[in-house]
Design an enzyme around this catalytic site. Structure first.
Site, short mmCIF file in Angstrom:
data_model
loop_
_atom_site.label_atom_id
_atom_site.label_comp_id
_atom_site.label_asym_id
_atom_site.label_seq_id
_atom_site.Cartn_x
_atom_site.Cartn_y
_atom_site.Cartn_z
N VAL A 68 21.08 -1.49 1.37
CA VAL A 68 21.94 -0.46 2.34
C VAL A 68 22.62 0.32 1.22
CG1 VAL A 68 23.60 -0.07 4.01
CG2 VAL A 68 22.26 -2.09 4.36
N CYS A 69 22.53 1.64 1.57
CA CYS A 69 23.36 2.67 1.02
C CYS A 69 23.89 3.60 1.80
CB CYS A 69 22.68 3.34 -0.38
SG CYS A 69 21.31 4.57 0.24
N GLN A 70 24.47 4.83 1.36
CA GLN A 70 24.97 5.81 2.33
C GLN A 70 23.88 6.50 3.37
OE1 GLN A 70 28.34 6.21 2.71
NE2 GLN A 70 28.08 7.70 4.44
#
Length: 197
Positions: A68-70
């Site tokens: 996951v990231c932004q």
């Protein structure tokens, strides 16, 4: 518009339904992570992924690992690195932005930043835009050679797009407000949690 999941990605609602069965790894900076992350997510910043490789291999051997990231760009880079080393992973389509937009909970630990830290993509846009404007202004006011600064930033952005890497994000990620407090100690604790499952 919500991003469509691919065969190797899940949308926010699918992740929410399966959250207890996934090992969630957030590859944003420690400060971004502390400003709000998925419940149970572990923080392994993208620039520290190599150090975390053995623990991530162990976690992938026990079950599915979700990166996951932004917004999805850093998680795509992380997945490419891990895939090249034989570590299968999934991706959260749209990242934590889409997760929050769908009304799902973001965890903000006590002692996190008083103000939310800007997402790395936003920091890069501000830095790149500022340097281009400075180069143009100094080129007009002092000497035309200063416009080379603007040309260099433009070239860096093109290179970043072609290689799906971002040197400016790496540099900005090392600034104190992006490292968070005790970033090294936090990674050590995260790696231990990944190993234990």
């Amino acid at each position: 518009m919500n991003p469509a999941p691919t065969p190797d990605s899940l949308d926010a609602d699918q992740v929410r339904a399966r959250l207890d069965d996934l090992t969630v790894v957030d590859v944003r900076t420690p400060a971004e992570y502390a400003s709000g992350h998925l419940p149970g997510a572990l923080n392994v910043p993208l620039d520290r992924l190599g150090r975390a490789l053995p623990a991530l291999q162990e976690a992938a051997g026990r079950g599915e690992v979700l990166i996951v990231c932004q917004s999805g760009s850093r998680s795509a880079a992380a997945r490419a690195q891990l895939s090249a080393r034989g570590v299968p992973t999934l991706d959260l389509a749209g990242g934590t932005s889409d997760w929050a937009a769908r009304g799902h909970e973001l965890v903000r630990p006590a002692g996190g930043p008083a103000k939310p830290v800007w997402a790395m993509e936003r920091q890069v846009r501000l830095a790149a835009g500022s340097l281009v404007l400075i180069g143009l202004a100094l080129g007009l006011l002092l000497h035309p050679a200063w416009q080379l600064l603007s040309a260099g930033i433009a070239g860096g952005l093109v290179f970043s797009a072609l290689t799906n890497t971002c040197g400016m994000a790496v540099v900005l990620g090392k600034l104190p407000y992006n490292r968070g407090t005790a970033a090294g100690a936090g990674l050590d604790a995260t790696l231990e949690r990944l190993r234990r499952g």
